[in-house]
Scaffold this active site. Structure first.
Site, PDB file in Angstrom:
ATOM      1  N   GLU A 188      57.821   5.399  29.555  1.00  0.00           N
ATOM      2  CA  GLU A 188      57.026   4.929  30.700  1.00  0.00           C
ATOM      3  C   GLU A 188      55.947   5.973  30.916  1.00  0.00           C
ATOM      4  O   GLU A 188      56.233   7.083  31.379  1.00  0.00           O
ATOM      5  CB  GLU A 188      57.901   4.824  31.961  1.00  0.00           C
ATOM      6  CG  GLU A 188      59.085   3.887  31.831  1.00  0.00           C
ATOM      7  CD  GLU A 188      58.697   2.423  31.794  1.00  0.00           C
ATOM      8  OE1 GLU A 188      57.498   2.101  31.925  1.00  0.00           O
ATOM      9  OE2 GLU A 188      59.591   1.589  31.628  1.00  0.00           O
ATOM     10  N   CYS A 219      51.990   6.167  38.886  1.00  0.00           N
ATOM     11  CA  CYS A 219      51.465   5.719  37.593  1.00  0.00           C
ATOM     12  C   CYS A 219      50.827   4.345  37.635  1.00  0.00           C
ATOM     13  O   CYS A 219      49.903   4.066  36.897  1.00  0.00           O
ATOM     14  CB  CYS A 219      52.599   5.749  36.584  1.00  0.00           C
ATOM     15  SG  CYS A 219      54.033   4.833  37.168  1.00  0.00           S
ATOM     16  N   GLU A 255      43.215   8.829  33.248  1.00  0.00           N
ATOM     17  CA  GLU A 255      44.105   8.884  34.409  1.00  0.00           C
ATOM     18  C   GLU A 255      43.851  10.190  35.171  1.00  0.00           C
ATOM     19  O   GLU A 255      44.021  11.276  34.624  1.00  0.00           O
ATOM     20  CB  GLU A 255      45.566   8.830  33.950  1.00  0.00           C
ATOM     21  CG  GLU A 255      46.524   8.786  35.114  1.00  0.00           C
ATOM     22  CD  GLU A 255      47.989   8.747  34.674  1.00  0.00           C
ATOM     23  OE1 GLU A 255      48.387   9.598  33.869  1.00  0.00           O
ATOM     24  OE2 GLU A 255      48.714   7.860  35.158  1.00  0.00           O
TER      25      GLU A 255
HETATM   26  P1  NAD Z   1      54.681  15.401  31.770  1.00  0.00           P
HETATM   27  O1  NAD Z   1      54.590  14.495  30.611  1.00  0.00           O
HETATM   28  O2  NAD Z   1      53.965  16.681  31.695  1.00  0.00           O
HETATM   29  O3  NAD Z   1      56.217  15.753  32.086  1.00  0.00           O
HETATM   30  C1  NAD Z   1      57.190  14.774  32.345  1.00  0.00           C
HETATM   31  C2  NAD Z   1      58.551  15.315  32.003  1.00  0.00           C
HETATM   32  O4  NAD Z   1      58.651  15.480  30.602  1.00  0.00           O
HETATM   33  C3  NAD Z   1      58.872  16.685  32.576  1.00  0.00           C
HETATM   34  O5  NAD Z   1      60.262  16.724  32.852  1.00  0.00           O
HETATM   35  C4  NAD Z   1      58.515  17.634  31.442  1.00  0.00           C
HETATM   36  O6  NAD Z   1      59.227  18.848  31.525  1.00  0.00           O
HETATM   37  C5  NAD Z   1      58.939  16.829  30.254  1.00  0.00           C
HETATM   38  N1  NAD Z   1      58.212  17.041  29.009  1.00  0.00           N
HETATM   39  C6  NAD Z   1      56.886  17.271  28.845  1.00  0.00           C
HETATM   40  N2  NAD Z   1      56.587  17.343  27.528  1.00  0.00           N
HETATM   41  C7  NAD Z   1      57.731  17.101  26.862  1.00  0.00           C
HETATM   42  C8  NAD Z   1      58.074  17.008  25.471  1.00  0.00           C
HETATM   43  N3  NAD Z   1      57.150  17.159  24.515  1.00  0.00           N
HETATM   44  N4  NAD Z   1      59.355  16.741  25.139  1.00  0.00           N
HETATM   45  C9  NAD Z   1      60.291  16.564  26.095  1.00  0.00           C
HETATM   46  N5  NAD Z   1      60.046  16.661  27.410  1.00  0.00           N
HETATM   47  C10 NAD Z   1      58.774  16.916  27.792  1.00  0.00           C
HETATM   48  O7  NAD Z   1      54.210  14.508  32.994  1.00  0.00           O
HETATM   49  P2  NAD Z   1      54.067  14.948  34.521  1.00  0.00           P
HETATM   50  O8  NAD Z   1      52.767  15.646  34.655  1.00  0.00           O
HETATM   51  O9  NAD Z   1      55.292  15.589  34.997  1.00  0.00           O
HETATM   52  O10 NAD Z   1      53.998  13.500  35.225  1.00  0.00           O
HETATM   53  C11 NAD Z   1      52.814  12.821  35.406  1.00  0.00           C
HETATM   54  C12 NAD Z   1      52.636  11.730  34.351  1.00  0.00           C
HETATM   55  O11 NAD Z   1      53.737  10.831  34.382  1.00  0.00           O
HETATM   56  C13 NAD Z   1      51.422  10.871  34.612  1.00  0.00           C
HETATM   57  O12 NAD Z   1      50.729  10.666  33.404  1.00  0.00           O
HETATM   58  C14 NAD Z   1      51.995   9.559  35.110  1.00  0.00           C
HETATM   59  O13 NAD Z   1      51.201   8.441  34.923  1.00  0.00           O
HETATM   60  C15 NAD Z   1      53.257   9.488  34.356  1.00  0.00           C
HETATM   61  N6  NAD Z   1      54.196   8.585  35.039  1.00  0.00           N
HETATM   62  C16 NAD Z   1      54.487   7.373  34.471  1.00  0.00           C
HETATM   63  C17 NAD Z   1      55.330   6.494  35.115  1.00  0.00           C
HETATM   64  C18 NAD Z   1      55.667   5.168  34.516  1.00  0.00           C
HETATM   65  O14 NAD Z   1      56.656   4.581  34.920  1.00  0.00           O
HETATM   66  N7  NAD Z   1      54.909   4.655  33.575  1.00  0.00           N
HETATM   67  C19 NAD Z   1      55.893   6.849  36.323  1.00  0.00           C
HETATM   68  C20 NAD Z   1      55.571   8.071  36.888  1.00  0.00           C
HETATM   69  C21 NAD Z   1      54.725   8.941  36.210  1.00  0.00           C
END
Ligand code: NAD
Length: 487
Positions: free
Chosen positions: A259, A295, A394
């Site tokens: 997601e 999101c 975004e």
């Molecule tokens: P992020 O991708 O930086 O981190 C999300 C999570 O993943 C954190 O727990 C982080 O520690 C972990 N992570 C990051 N890189 C990783 C990797 N390579 N392998 C494993 N784990 C990893 O995102 P963020 O900045 O925390 O959240 C914001 C983003 O999330 C925005 O782009 C938003 O649109 C998206 N989002 C999507 C939805 C959806 O349902 N589509 C919902 C909420 C947020």
């Protein structure tokens, strides 16, 4: 164990295998309150050895022949319902911890980070009771076929900071209903609420090892994704991280649900009655909810050219009407951005918008009355070109791009001219007409005059917004694999 000092809450263990176990290193995560820039306490930071331990606990629980995965689904449902009760009993704690860590206004957290996750849990408990986990069909070639829906196994659930409880529960609830066990990895920005969830699971009698929680950063997250003891990955977060996780899962042929990000369209049709008293709340929650850090928001507002000035005025008035303040103030509609890095990112997009041909109608600065905290005023750009950075990328902050269109066909073309396809809305006085337009938008879900991800319906994206679906019966199937027995 928890210790509390004024507003600081600290833990020194992880919840693994139904016990509170000490960490393998002395590294700690200290979340910062984005409204005050003050540290909130601390928890241990998970390292690879902690993940190994959590995955082992989840595997043992999954493979126990008399355990969770082999239980009658109705028995799992009973535990899930008790878990929901324990979550509800901690509602105030969840609201306070989530809002003070990520800046979500308490009014939003009270709806979406407590009652909503427990509703999702109860919904999947209901599905566990009523779904067919085994079915016998007549075979076309004679005899019959037995189709079994088996739990996929140990799930790595990796969640972001923006809706830490709701997005954890999108994974935990269907995985539990299916008979899976989990290792949950919260984001370092939002860790304190994950301890309340662990306490609720313990109090509800969720069997040891079914839920294990290890807060950690992205490198340790990547380690969890590729861990040999994991059978499925469920990820919510940014598109770049999702791509890297998909690559790892592709190599391993490991099922994965992603997601990811969005840049959805809010299409205002020409028949709309622009009365903010009646539709202002819906416009707010589908374009600016959680300080723009949601999101599915329709941050590209498409407006018919002959009513464009009116739409610009309405969104400008809406943005200017929203009280900006600390997340814990019940009057706040727009709180701070979750991190200093996030504020810098949003401000860099505002600067790009100002440098482009777009017209800033309101906002764009740090609010004068907040001397601390990572605040940005709700910001509206008019005359935005859909090809520009503020329309295509975004931003993840309270920044709207208003784009004019000529005719519904052009509105649909602009809505679909995006790398993403996650949410969106259509605003109209004629809901049937709105639904017909909504069906033409290339997106995973879209609302007519409202947008709330309903637990009973699949939620997820297409294109760069992700793979697979959460919620609804489809969300349960994502944690199952079928086995066919020809008889
Ligand atoms: P992020 O991708 O930086 O981190 C999300 C999570 O993943 C954190 O727990 C982080 O520690 C972990 N992570 C990051 N890189 C990783 C990797 N390579 N392998 C494993 N784990 C990893 O995102 P963020 O900045 O925390 O959240 C914001 C983003 O999330 C925005 O782009 C938003 O649109 C998206 N989002 C999507 C939805 C959806 O349902 N589509 C919902 C909420 C947020």
């Amino acid at each position: 164990m928890e210790t509390r000092q004024e507003t600081r809450t600290a833990y020194d263990t992880f919840y693994i295998g139904g016990s509170w176990v000490g960490p393998s290193t002395d590294r700690v995560i200290v979340p910062i309150d984005p409204s005050t820039e003050q540290p909130l306490g601390g928890v241990p930071e998970g390292a690879e050895a902690d993940i190994d331990r959590a995955v082992l606990a989840a595997r043992r629980a999954f493979e126990d022949p008399a355990g969770w995965s082999g239980w009658d689904p109705a028995r799992r449902a009973e535990v899930m319902e008790r878990f929901a009760v324990e979550i509800d009993a901690r509602a105030d704690g969840f609201v306070e911890r989530v809002s003070s860590q990520n800046g979500m206004p308490v009014a939003v957290a009270a709806q979406l980070e407590t009652g909503y996750p427990s509703a999702v849990l109860r919904y999947y408990a209901g599905l566990a009771r009523t779904s067919a986990f085994e079915e016998v069909r007549p075979g076309l070639l004679g005899g019959s076929v037995e189709v079994r829906r088996l739990p996929v196994g140990v799930v790595a659930a990796i969640v972001p900071w923006n809706f830490p409880q709701a997005l954890s529960m999108f994974k935990i609830a269907p995985a539990m209903a299916a008979g899976c066990t989990l290792v949950v990895k919260p984001s370092p920005e939002t860790v304190l609420d994950s301890y309340l969830l662990a306490e609720a699971a313990e109090a509800a009698g969720v069997p040891a090892g079914v839920i294990n929680i290890v807060p950690a950063g992205r490198e340790v997250g990547a380690y969890l994704v590729s861990h040999p003891g994991v059978d499925k990955v469920a990820f919510t977060g940014s598109t770049p991280a999702g791509r890297s996780i998909a690559e790892a899962c592709g190599r391993l042929l490991r099922p994965v649900t992603l997601e990811l990000g969005g840049k959805s369209a809010a299409i205002v049709l020409d028949d709309i009655e622009l009365d903010l008293a009646s539709i202002g709340e819906g416009l707010f929650s589908s374009t600016l909810l959680n300080n723009g850090q949601t999101c599915f928001l329709g941050t590209r507002v498409l407006a018919p050219r002959h009513r464009y000035a009116e739409v610009v005025d309405a969104f400008t008035a809406l943005a200017e009407s929203l009280p900006v303040g600390p997340a814990l103030d019940p009057a706040t509609r727009i709180g701070p951005l979750a991190t200093a890095r996030q504020r810098d990112r949003v401000e860099s997009y505002i600067a790009r918008g100002i440098a482009s041909d777009a017209r800033l109608t309101t906002g764009g600065r740090r609010p004068q009355h907040q001397d601390r905290g990572w605040f940005v005023e709700p910001t509206v750009f008019a005359d935005v070109d859909n090809g520009s950075a503020i329309a295509q990328e975004e931003i993840f902050g309270p920044v709207l791009s208003l784009i004019p269109y000529d005719g519904v066909d052009e509105a649909v073309r602009i809505a679909n001219d995006s790398e993403f396809g996650l949410g969106g809305t259509v605003w109209t006085s004629d809901p049937e007409r709105g639904a017909a337009v909504a069906r033409r938008v290339a997106t995973g879900s879209i609302g007519v005059n409202r947008y709330v991800p309903d637990p009973a319906a699949p939620f997820g994206g297409i294109k760069s917004s992700g793979l697979g679906r959460e919620l609804g019966p489809e969300g349960l199937m994502a944690y199952q694999q079928s086995q066919t027995v020809y008889r």
